[in-house]
Design a protein around this motif. Structure first.
Motif, PDB file in Angstrom:
ATOM      1  N   ARG A 117      54.458  22.241 -22.779  1.00  0.00           N
ATOM      2  CA  ARG A 117      54.982  23.611 -22.845  1.00  0.00           C
ATOM      3  C   ARG A 117      54.121  24.558 -22.023  1.00  0.00           C
ATOM      4  O   ARG A 117      54.640  25.455 -21.347  1.00  0.00           O
ATOM      5  CB  ARG A 117      55.056  24.082 -24.303  1.00  0.00           C
ATOM      6  N   MET A 118      52.816  24.357 -22.077  1.00  0.00           N
ATOM      7  CA  MET A 118      51.921  25.196 -21.303  1.00  0.00           C
ATOM      8  C   MET A 118      52.213  25.052 -19.804  1.00  0.00           C
ATOM      9  O   MET A 118      52.253  26.045 -19.073  1.00  0.00           O
ATOM     10  CB  MET A 118      50.458  24.831 -21.577  1.00  0.00           C
ATOM     11  N   GLY A 119      52.421  23.800 -19.358  1.00  0.00           N
ATOM     12  CA  GLY A 119      52.744  23.579 -17.953  1.00  0.00           C
ATOM     13  C   GLY A 119      54.011  24.303 -17.550  1.00  0.00           C
ATOM     14  O   GLY A 119      54.077  24.923 -16.482  1.00  0.00           O
ATOM     15  N   ALA A 120      55.041  24.233 -18.421  1.00  0.00           N
ATOM     16  CA  ALA A 120      56.307  24.911 -18.124  1.00  0.00           C
ATOM     17  C   ALA A 120      56.114  26.419 -18.053  1.00  0.00           C
ATOM     18  O   ALA A 120      56.661  27.094 -17.161  1.00  0.00           O
ATOM     19  CB  ALA A 120      57.341  24.556 -19.191  1.00  0.00           C
ATOM     20  N   GLU A 121      55.317  26.957 -18.973  1.00  0.00           N
ATOM     21  CA  GLU A 121      55.082  28.404 -18.983  1.00  0.00           C
ATOM     22  C   GLU A 121      54.311  28.866 -17.750  1.00  0.00           C
ATOM     23  O   GLU A 121      54.524  29.983 -17.248  1.00  0.00           O
ATOM     24  CB  GLU A 121      54.318  28.787 -20.257  1.00  0.00           C
ATOM     25  N   GLU A 122      53.431  27.986 -17.246  1.00  0.00           N
ATOM     26  CA  GLU A 122      52.615  28.341 -16.086  1.00  0.00           C
ATOM     27  C   GLU A 122      53.222  27.871 -14.767  1.00  0.00           C
ATOM     28  O   GLU A 122      52.629  28.069 -13.703  1.00  0.00           O
ATOM     29  CB  GLU A 122      51.206  27.742 -16.250  1.00  0.00           C
ATOM     30  N   GLY A 123      54.397  27.235 -14.845  1.00  0.00           N
ATOM     31  CA  GLY A 123      55.078  26.788 -13.641  1.00  0.00           C
ATOM     32  C   GLY A 123      54.407  25.606 -12.951  1.00  0.00           C
ATOM     33  O   GLY A 123      54.475  25.478 -11.724  1.00  0.00           O
TER      34      GLY A 123
END
Length: 279
Positions: A117-123
Motif C-alpha cells: 500500500r505504501m508503494g502504491a501511495e508513493e507511486g
C-alpha cells in the motif's frame, strides 16, 4: 558465594531437564535470562482468568523489539479474545480446545500488504514482492517477533503454545479475520495462565552434538546420538502418561506420510490465491 551456588544449581537442573542428563561445562556462563529460556514448555490447558491490563501492549513491545530484516517490518498480528472467533479458529486447528480456553489468542501474519500500500501511495512499483525471498523474510520476521513475545510472556509467569495448524486452512483464517490479499496467517499463539491441574514438563531436545558442528557439517555419531535421544523421549512419554513412542517414530510418522500435512501440501497454490504470486 550464595548466588554462585544458586546459579550452579539452576544450571544443573535446567540442563538436566532440557537434555535428560547433565553434560555441560561447569564454567559455562549462566544467568536468569538463560534459565528462563531453558525452562520453556508448551502448555495446552488454560484457566479462564483474564490477563492483567496492558499485557498485550507489553508483549507487542517485546515483539517489535525483535530483529527485522532491513527494518522492513513485514509482519502484523490479530489479537483475539472473542469466544466465537476462538471457537472457529479451534475448529480450523483440528479442535484444539486450548485455543478456546486461553484468554488471548494471537494470529501472527506475514504481511506484505502494508508496504505494498505504501508503494502504491508513493507511486513506486514494489518489484520484489512476487519473489519467494520476500515472503520468506515476512514469515521469518513474524517468527522472530513471536518468539520475543513468548519470552516476555513467560517472564510474566504466563504460558504459551504455538499453533501451526492455522495453516490447515489459511483461506478460512483469512476470511474470519478479514485479511487483505498478501497477508498470510503463519501460526497462532495461545497466551494465558496454565491450568493448575496440568502436568507440563520441559521436553528433552536432541543433544547439542547432533545439531551443532564445528567447521564442517556432520557427526559420525549421529545414529548413536539419535538412539540415546529416543531413550530419553521414551522416559519423558512414560513420566507424562503419553503414548509410548520414540522420537524417531514420531518424525517418521509426521514426515513420512503426505496425509500428515493436513492439506498443507497445497500451500503454494493457496498462497497464489491469497495474492502471493510467488516465483
Amino acid at each position: 558465594m550464595n548466588s554462585q551456588i544458586e546459579n550452579s544449581f539452576q544450571k544443573t537442573k535446567a540442563i538436566k531437564n532440557r537434555y535428560g542428563k547433565v553434560e555441560f561445562p561447569d564454567q559455562a556462563p549462566w544467568n536468569e535470562a538463560i534459565n528462563l529460556l531453558l525452562s520453556h514448555k508448551s502448555v495446552r490447558s488454560y484457566k479462564a482468568d483474564p490477563l492483567p491490563e496492558g499485557t498485550l501492549e507489553t508483549l507487542l513491545a517485546a515483539a517489535q523489539s525483535a530483529a527485522t530484516s532491513s527494518n522492513l517490518q513485514l509482519w502484523s498480528l490479530v489479537a483475539i479474545t472473542d469466544p466465537i472467533k476462538k471457537t472457529e479458529l479451534a475448529k480450523i486447528a483440528g479442535n484444539q480446545k486450548h485455543i478456546e480456553q486461553c484468554p488471548l489468542f494471537l494470529v501472527w501474519l506475514a504481511d506484505l500488504s502494508r508496504n505494498q500500500r505504501m508503494g502504491a501511495e508513493e507511486g513506486v512499483e514494489m518489484e520484489v514482492m512476487p519473489f519467494v525471498e520476500t515472503f520468506l523474510v515476512a514469515a521469518i520476521d513474524a517468527a522472530l517477533a513471536a518468539q520475543n513475545a513468548v519470552i516476555a510472556a513467560e517472564s510474566l509467569q504466563l504460558s504459551t503454545v504455538y499453533i501451526g495448524a492455522m495453516r490447515n486452512n489459511p483461506e478460512k483464517v483469512a476470511e474470519l479475520l478479514q485479511l487483505p490479499p498478501e497477508v498470510f496467517g503463519v501460526f497462532g499463539l495461545c497466551v494465558g495462565y496454565a491450568s493448575p491441574d496440568i502436568k507440563a514438563e520441559v521436553k528433552p531436545r536432541l543433544p547439542q552434538a547432533a545439531i551443532a558442528f564445528h567447521e564442517v557439517y556432520g557427526n559420525p555419531e549421529e545414529k548413536r546420538l539419535r538412539i540415546n535421544y529416543d531413550q530419553e523421549m521414551a522416559k519423558f512419554s512414560e513420566r507424562n502418561e503419553m503414548v509410548a513412542d520414540t522420537w524417531t517414530n514420531r518424525v517418521l510418522g509426521r514426515m513420512g506420510k503426505l496425509s500428515a500435512m493436513n492439506g498443507r501440501e497445497k500451500l503454494m497454490g493457496i498462497l497464489n490465491s491469497m495474492g502471493f504470486p510467488l516465483r
